[in-house]
Each structure stands twice: as C-alpha cells, then as structure tokens.
Design a protein around this motif. Sequence first.
Motif, PDB file in Angstrom:
ATOM      1  N   UNK A 508       0.532  -0.978  -0.129  1.00 28.81           N
ATOM      2  CA  UNK A 508       0.164  -0.312  -0.020  1.00 28.81           C
ATOM      3  C   UNK A 508       0.726   1.119  -0.151  1.00 28.81           C
ATOM      4  N   UNK A 509       2.172   1.024   0.589  1.00 29.95           N
ATOM      5  CA  UNK A 509       2.789   1.935   0.673  1.00 29.95           C
ATOM      6  C   UNK A 509       2.888   2.918  -0.421  1.00 29.95           C
ATOM      7  N   UNK A 510       3.675   1.537  -1.316  1.00 23.24           N
ATOM      8  CA  UNK A 510       4.424   1.913  -2.411  1.00 23.24           C
ATOM      9  C   UNK A 510       3.065   2.322  -4.068  1.00 23.24           C
ATOM     10  N   UNK A 511       2.558   2.167  -3.288  1.00 22.07           N
ATOM     11  CA  UNK A 511       1.072   2.409  -4.349  1.00 22.07           C
ATOM     12  C   UNK A 511       0.494   3.599  -3.740  1.00 22.07           C
ATOM     13  N   UNK A 512       0.710   4.649  -2.562  1.00 26.21           N
ATOM     14  CA  UNK A 512       0.685   5.631  -1.927  1.00 26.21           C
ATOM     15  C   UNK A 512       1.058   6.754  -2.594  1.00 26.21           C
ATOM     16  N   UNK A 513       2.469   6.419  -2.849  1.00 25.11           N
ATOM     17  CA  UNK A 513       3.665   6.908  -3.199  1.00 25.11           C
ATOM     18  C   UNK A 513       3.730   7.081  -4.215  1.00 25.11           C
ATOM     19  N   UNK A 514       3.259   6.217  -5.427  1.00 27.44           N
ATOM     20  CA  UNK A 514       2.610   6.282  -6.564  1.00 27.44           C
ATOM     21  C   UNK A 514       1.961   7.409  -7.121  1.00 27.44           C
ATOM     22  N   UNK A 515       0.308   6.611  -6.445  1.00 27.71           N
ATOM     23  CA  UNK A 515       0.014   7.538  -6.954  1.00 27.71           C
ATOM     24  C   UNK A 515      -0.395   8.927  -6.754  1.00 27.71           C
ATOM     25  N   UNK A 516      -0.370   9.836  -5.713  1.00 25.91           N
ATOM     26  CA  UNK A 516       0.391  11.123  -5.163  1.00 25.91           C
ATOM     27  C   UNK A 516       1.407  11.802  -6.594  1.00 25.91           C
ATOM     28  N   UNK A 517       2.064  10.997  -7.256  1.00 24.64           N
ATOM     29  CA  UNK A 517       3.313  11.416  -7.903  1.00 24.64           C
ATOM     30  C   UNK A 517       2.336  11.541  -9.279  1.00 24.64           C
ATOM     31  N   UNK A 518       1.675  10.184  -9.881  1.00 21.94           N
ATOM     32  CA  UNK A 518       0.705  10.205 -11.031  1.00 21.94           C
ATOM     33  C   UNK A 518      -0.370  11.785 -10.912  1.00 21.94           C
ATOM     34  N   UNK A 519      -0.779  11.996  -9.612  1.00 26.59           N
ATOM     35  CA  UNK A 519      -1.922  12.956  -9.286  1.00 26.59           C
ATOM     36  C   UNK A 519      -1.498  13.855  -9.989  1.00 26.59           C
ATOM     37  N   UNK A 520      -0.633  14.326  -9.537  1.00 29.79           N
ATOM     38  CA  UNK A 520       0.017  15.244  -8.916  1.00 29.79           C
ATOM     39  C   UNK A 520       1.053  16.200  -9.992  1.00 29.79           C
ATOM     40  N   UNK A 521       1.665  15.170 -11.164  1.00 28.62           N
ATOM     41  CA  UNK A 521       1.808  15.369 -12.836  1.00 28.62           C
ATOM     42  C   UNK A 521       1.031  16.033 -13.741  1.00 28.62           C
ATOM     43  N   UNK A 522       0.093  14.462 -13.883  1.00 31.41           N
ATOM     44  CA  UNK A 522      -0.489  14.707 -14.924  1.00 31.41           C
ATOM     45  C   UNK A 522      -1.767  15.079 -14.655  1.00 31.41           C
ATOM     46  N   UNK A 523      -2.417  15.372 -13.903  1.00 35.46           N
ATOM     47  CA  UNK A 523      -4.105  15.931 -13.269  1.00 35.46           C
ATOM     48  C   UNK A 523      -4.018  17.462 -13.546  1.00 35.46           C
ATOM     49  N   UNK A 524      -3.559  17.897 -13.577  1.00 30.30           N
ATOM     50  CA  UNK A 524      -3.432  19.369 -14.056  1.00 30.30           C
ATOM     51  C   UNK A 524      -3.172  19.890 -15.661  1.00 30.30           C
ATOM     52  N   UNK A 525      -1.753  18.188 -16.106  1.00 27.03           N
ATOM     53  CA  UNK A 525      -1.830  18.689 -17.029  1.00 27.03           C
ATOM     54  C   UNK A 525      -2.991  18.195 -18.132  1.00 27.03           C
ATOM     55  N   UNK A 526      -3.502  17.198 -17.593  1.00 30.75           N
ATOM     56  CA  UNK A 526      -5.132  16.953 -18.587  1.00 30.75           C
ATOM     57  C   UNK A 526      -5.661  18.330 -17.621  1.00 30.75           C
ATOM     58  N   UNK A 527      -6.065  18.279 -17.214  1.00 32.37           N
ATOM     59  CA  UNK A 527      -7.418  19.926 -16.754  1.00 32.37           C
ATOM     60  C   UNK A 527      -6.568  20.954 -17.556  1.00 32.37           C
ATOM     61  N   UNK A 528      -5.265  21.785 -17.831  1.00 32.47           N
ATOM     62  CA  UNK A 528      -4.539  22.217 -19.095  1.00 32.47           C
ATOM     63  C   UNK A 528      -5.461  22.054 -20.218  1.00 32.47           C
TER      64      UNK A 528
END
Length: 534
Positions: A508-528
């Motif tokens: 779980x801690x592995x995916x918490x970190x992976x999920x956080x990175x993906x959201x921070x990188x890709x979500x603003x990009x897709x919103x833009x």
Amino acid sequence: MTTQNRVTPTDVDKALLGTATYRSLGEQKLSPAEERFEKGRRTIGLFLAPLLTVVFLVLPIDIPPNQQVLGAVLLGVIALWISEAVPIPIGGLLGVAVAVFLGVAPVDDVLGPFGSSTIFTFIGAFILAQAMLKHGVARRFAYRILALPRAGPSTTGVTIAFGAITCLLSAFVSNTATVAMLLPTAIGIIAVIAKLLQERGDVEPDFDPRRLRVGAAIMLMLAYGASVGGLLTPVGSPPNLIGRGLIEEATGERISFAQWMVMAIPICLLMFVLLAFILLRLNRPEIKRIDGVAEYVAGEREKLGKLSRAEKNTLIAFGITVTLWILPGIFAVVTGTDSSVYEFVSGRLDEGVVAVFGASLLFLLPTDWQSREFTLRWSDAAKIDWGTIILFGTGIIFGSLIADTGLAETIGTSINDALGLSSVIPITIFAVILAIIVSETTSNTASAAVVVPIIIPVAIAAGVNPFVPALAATFAASFGFMLPVSTPQNAIVYGSGVVRITTMIRSGITFDIAGAILIVIFLPMMISLLGLGG
C-alpha cells in the motif's frame, strides 16, 4: 510412512471458506523467523499504543481539548491496528470506548455513524458471497476466467485479467459492490491454483492456502484495482461526486461526464500498469505457468455438471442485487446526476439497502419446498466475517469524529501555515498528501468530505484558483491503500484472511507514493488540455 507420522492434506475449500481472519499466533503455521517477528511486533504494539496516547495527551499543543484527546486515541488505535497486538476489530472497539470515556463527544454522537449504509453493504455482500462459495457458484466463475485463452495458463495473466475486469466494473458500479461481487470468484481462483500446487506436490501436504503469495497478489489486485477503476467516471466512487459538487459550488465550473473520463483515463491506465508490475514483484507467485490448467479446468467443469437449484437461486439473488446496484449509474449516464429521475432512483436504491435485500432473497428462495429448505440457513450467514464489519464500522466512527471535532481542519490549516504555501503546485502537492494521509485512517468518502473543504479556502487565501488542488484532493482521496480501514474494498479483501496486514502495508505505501506522483504530474496537465480551471 507410519500412521502416526502421516500428515493430513489441507482441505483447501474448507480453509478458504473459514472466517478466522484475525488469528492468534497459536492458530497460524509460522516458521521460527516469522514467529519471532510476529511476537516482537505484537509485544511492541501492546506497549507503544498506550505510550503514544499518553505522550500526545500531555503535549503542550494549542488546539481544543477534544481534538487533542481524539488525536491521542487515534494514534493508539493505529498502533494497535498495525501491530495486531489485539485482534484488529478489538483495537477499533477499544479506541471507541476510550474516546467516549475521555469525553471526545457524547456516546450517541460517537456511535451514530456505525449505522452507516456501508455497514449494511458489508453485511449483505458477505452473505451473498457466502452463498456463492457454499454452493460452488464462485468456483464456476473462477473456472471461466481460468479458461480464457491467454490468461488461464499464467498466474500473471490471471491476475492482470482479473484486475482489468475489476477496474472496468468499478467505473460504473461502486467500488465496494464490485469487490463484494468479485470476492468469491477471487477465492475460487486461489482455491483452484492451491489445489493444482497440492496435486503436483509443489507445496507441503498440510500447507495453508491463505498464505500463498499468488493469493495475496490476486486479492490486492481486486482491492486496489477497484480503487483505481473507481476514478474513471464521476459515479465510480462517492468521493468523486463529493469533490465534484464542492468544486462546482466553489468555482462555478462544471466537470462533465466526458471531461472527467478524459482526465482520469491516463492516470488510471498508468496506475493499473504499476499495480500489475509492483504487486507481482512484491508478491511473486509460487509458479509462473499453471501447466495443465486447461485440462484440469475442463475436468473440474465437467464434474460440476448442470447448475443445481441452490446455484440458480444464488445467481437470481446475485443478479437482482447487481442490477439494482448498477441502475443508478445507468441513470447518471443517461439523464445526468442533476436530474430528478437520477435523484429519485439513487435515493431509493441505496447500496446498503440493496445489499441486504439481495441477501434476504437467499432465505426466501427454496431448494426443497417439501422440507422448507432454502438457499441459505442462518447458520451459514452467522459464519460471515463479522470482525471486518466491526473494524470498518469503527473506522467510520473515527472518520466522523475527525470531521466533527474539526481535527482534520486543524491539521490542514496548521500544516499550510507552517509551510507558507502560496502557489498552485505546492498547494496541489499538499492537497494530495493530506488526502492520502487522511484516507489511510478513515474511509475514502470521509477523506474527500474532510479534505476538499480544507483545500478550497487554503487555495483561495493564497490567491490561487482552487479547481486544480481540490480536484487533486478528490482523486487522492481514493488512494488509501495501506490499511484495512482505508477503504471498504481493503477491508473486504483483508477479511478473506488471504492478505496479511504487513503485506497490505508494504504494498500500500508503494501505491500511495506512486498514486500521489501520477496525480501531481498528470492531473494538472489534463486539466490544462481540456481548458478547465481557468
């Protein structure tokens, strides 16, 4: 070999159908090294839990007394949950009792959330799962998945195929309902693999099928795959609807169904790839190839023969339940979530009520009318995992207390003041981290309801459009992977007895970190790219 020394082979079906999720050391088969680790972990927890509670209580912190007391109690409970010093449900109950004793809130306010719809979803879904396991319906589903041309012969293929099915279903059916309906099939698949290993002599005759690494991989793929798939659509998970509503209220900007999916697809695809890769690396299956699986499955399916009356009744009850679970999602797609039709349907077809209705049908559909025998007996229902129901109920209680006492808001604003956040990127990172941390100790729904209202004023105070940080917090609220209380699907999977708490935390801690990175990188990009949040 003499009779005295002969080892009795494990009855795989009986072992996997058992409900001893929270087992003492004497009830488990452990190696000497494992036993030393478990004794040390549980002993440390017994002393660490009260120590953390007392230390936090006496710290000179300038916050309201009930918030400080709740924080102290919650630290102790988390220590008990992680160490398993006492059975995990008892840790939650102990914390609830201490919270009332120390005056965090009146007893009725503390215990009220235990009547949540989610608890009834658990009860109904577990009873349906019990019927599917008892009458062999789960085994039939498992054989169908194992008979897939490319998936069946490979443990990796089976795990990925099962995860993909979970993801797609959870995009339109609630995550809890998806995991509840697929859990029996997952157990059936593990049982088939365990029997193959047993027949081939790849395991000890008296092995524990609940301790197979491939079993942990399949179960965690079920829980985590549902969390990831739930992000694909606005109706896939309650946090999505909560966050979308709060964002619209704060910014006046509406996110359409299609826009949401376009934003979510790249994040979900990448997260699913990571899930498959990391889960199979951390929980390396005992065998890569399931040689002879086609012949074995064909033989077993032939032995099953035609559907029995009990199997038909189970499928009828299951089909009605799933149909009623899916209907609100269908109306949401066709008429929109703002329509009066959707509100009418979703208001009456509550997930928990549907689950207990479907479970009740099992006691009304007869298998032998002359003997007044029905599909399930109460003695069957009494065997469901009541411990997991208690565990998640206490998790809901603490989630409610964190929100009602204002502890979550205090934590959020204190961290924000200390860090001095003033631009969109650091506020978004803060929103994601806070949402994931909160979702680890409460349900993902509670996390969204608590964190998004904190992030919006923080962003506005900094002169930043709250759209991106608030949406990032909404997505991150579904990424609580470490503990059974983090999400209902984690609790259901943990309740199977196949996944250890240490295995869930490590993955779980592995995916918490992976999920956080993906959201921070890709979500603003897709919103833009979509021109939102301007």
